[in-house]
Scaffold this active site. Structure first.
Site, mmCIF file in Angstrom:
data_model
loop_
_atom_site.group_PDB
_atom_site.id
_atom_site.type_symbol
_atom_site.label_atom_id
_atom_site.label_comp_id
_atom_site.label_asym_id
_atom_site.label_seq_id
_atom_site.Cartn_x
_atom_site.Cartn_y
_atom_site.Cartn_z
ATOM 1 N N LYS A 214 -12.506 -1.369 1.166
ATOM 2 C CA LYS A 214 -11.822 -0.582 0.122
ATOM 3 C C LYS A 214 -12.674 -0.643 -1.151
ATOM 4 O O LYS A 214 -13.798 -0.157 -1.151
ATOM 5 C CB LYS A 214 -10.390 -1.084 -0.054
ATOM 6 N N HIS B 138 -5.635 -4.194 -1.273
ATOM 7 C CA HIS B 138 -5.552 -3.102 -2.250
ATOM 8 C C HIS B 138 -5.632 -3.607 -3.692
ATOM 9 O O HIS B 138 -5.593 -2.807 -4.627
ATOM 10 C CB HIS B 138 -4.246 -2.320 -2.088
ATOM 11 N N SER C 146 0.791 -1.231 0.000
ATOM 12 C CA SER C 146 0.000 0.000 0.000
ATOM 13 C C SER C 146 0.821 1.277 0.000
ATOM 14 O O SER C 146 0.336 2.313 -0.433
ATOM 15 C CB SER C 146 -0.944 -0.002 1.189
#
Ligand SMILES: *Cc1c(COP(=O)(O)O)cnc(C)c1O
Length: 405
Positions: free
Chosen positions: A259, A223, A195
């Site tokens: 996310k 991610h 990240s």
């Protein structure tokens, strides 16, 4: 004053003096390309947001919102129970089926966060004689899960290899092979997308090493889910680790629903059914803690369904990212190269990163500056994150503001 009060006041004062004190930013609107942010004088102002993980723009998608509302209406706030007693609603089962389908795994099991999922996985799956082999830049939840595992299961060992260094990983696996105390299962764990740099794990090579040394591969792709690969399956899809039937060549995934996959909260373990069964039977965070709230389960389920039905969102994110990288570079900034939606500009000093981020905010653009201890001292950065919610003019405005710095 008590010991705690004294030392805490001192820490807070030092952070403030060093320009490292983090102030929480208040939003007065849903997460989107433009958010209403509260300014120092208490007024709200429309601000361009380039620091959310809302990669696919699903956090405020009308169907995602509606699914959550329906979940609340149909099921109330929650079960008031842990899952193994009477704490599982049919939407939890539905969500886990959707995640398995999306991930190409036999099963999945959800948690209130990926942090929780990770702290369930290792202490539950590992036994004495096992070893966890981890990339040095893995997410904090993996680091803490590794610290926790030998406390819960004595005799579990751990090793750390240099970031994405395959020689170092091999060396550690050879050490494991030669250590008579390591006679159980070896687990190799890596982030899919790292990240802070936005770089990706060399999953092809890691898979090959795991096969060679009979190790299980665990990928935390928080991610990467919804971002990487042709259909947004994740870093394994980007790396070609998907079989013709859609199944993944990764043993276990962990990931977040906070996310790209809806942006609310929640995490999961996805993999073979026996893993989900074991966490249901033995996982401390599942036996002693409540499930994901049903509203969140319903909205996350809808978000993943939209992602699977509309892969063009993933393409738009890719196009936006390519355009932003090109424009930011043309404006004279050095962006760390990567195939992800994370565009970090290294500035060095923590206080400098924070002051640049503050100046951008005055210009109506929200970009976070990260410094120590989130990243190593001297590598503070502005981290720009792209979203499919952004339009070209948003990106042009960002670049215009960067030019004024
Ligand atoms: C964001 C992130 C997490 C934390 O996810 P939560 O669901 O918010 O706990 C875990 N692992 C990685 C790699 C992440 O990027």
């Amino acid at each position: 004053m008590s010991t705690f009060d004294q030392r805490t006041d001192k820490t807070l004062q030092e952070l403030a003096e060093g320009g490292q004190y983090k102030h929480l930013q208040m939003l007065g609107s849903p997460m989107d390309a433009v958010v209403r942010m509260r300014m120092d004088d208490g007024s709200f102002r429309d601000t361009l947001c380039f620091c959310s993980n809302n990669y696919l723009g699903l956090a405020n998608h009308p169907e995602v919102v509606e699914a959550g509302i329906k979940g609340l209406r149909d099921y109330g706030a929650g079960t008031a129970s842990v899952r193994f007693i009477c704490g599982t609603f049919t939407p939890h089962e539905q969500l886990e089926a959707t995640i398995s389908k999306y991930m190409g795994t036999e099963a999945s099991y959800t948690f209130v966060s990926c942090w929780n999922a990770t702290e369930a996985l290792f202490p539950t799956f590992c036994e004495a004689g096992d070893v966890i082999v981890s990339d040095e830049l893995n997410h904090a939840c993996i680091i803490d899960a590794m610290r926790l595992t030998p406390v819960i299961k004595k005799g579990v060992k751990k090793k750390v290899y240099r970031h994405s260094d395959m020689d170092s990983l091999r060396e550690k696996l050879v050490e494991c092979e030669q250590d008579p105390e390591i006679n159980g299962q070896a687990w190799v764990v890596t982030d899919g997308v790292f990240s802070m740099e936005g770089d990706i794990a060399k999953l092809q090579m890691i898979r090959a090493l795991c096969d060679e040394f009979d190790a299980k591969l665990v990928v935390d792709d928080s991610h990467g889910h919804g971002v990487m690969g042709e259909t947004g399956r994740g870093t394994h899809e980007f790396c070609g680790l998907v079989n013709d039937d859609g199944s993944a060549q990764v043993d276990y995934f962990t990931g977040t629903l906070g996310k790209a996959l809806g942006g609310g909260a929640g995490g999961f373990i996805a993999g073979p059914k026996r893993g989900s069964e074991l966490v249901i039977q033995r996982g401390r965070p599942t036996l002693f803690s409540n499930a994901l709230p049903v509203t969140v389960a319903c909205s996350a389920n809808k978000a993943i369904e939209i992602l699977m039905a509309e892969p063009e969102r993933v393409q738009k994110l890719r196009d936006n990212t390519a355009y932003a990288r090109e424009q930011i570079t043309a404006a004279g900034f050095e962006v760390i190269d990567s195939p992800t939606a994370i565009c970090p500009i290294i500035v060095g000093d923590t206080a400098k990163a924070i002051s640049m981020s503050k100046r951008l905010m005055e210009l109506g653009v929200f970009v976070i500056g990260f410094g120590y201890p989130v990243v190593p001292e001297g590598t503070a950065r502005l981290r720009i994150q792209m979203s499919a919610a952004h339009e070209r003019e948003h990106i042009d405005e960002l670049v215009g503001a960067l030019k004024k710095l």
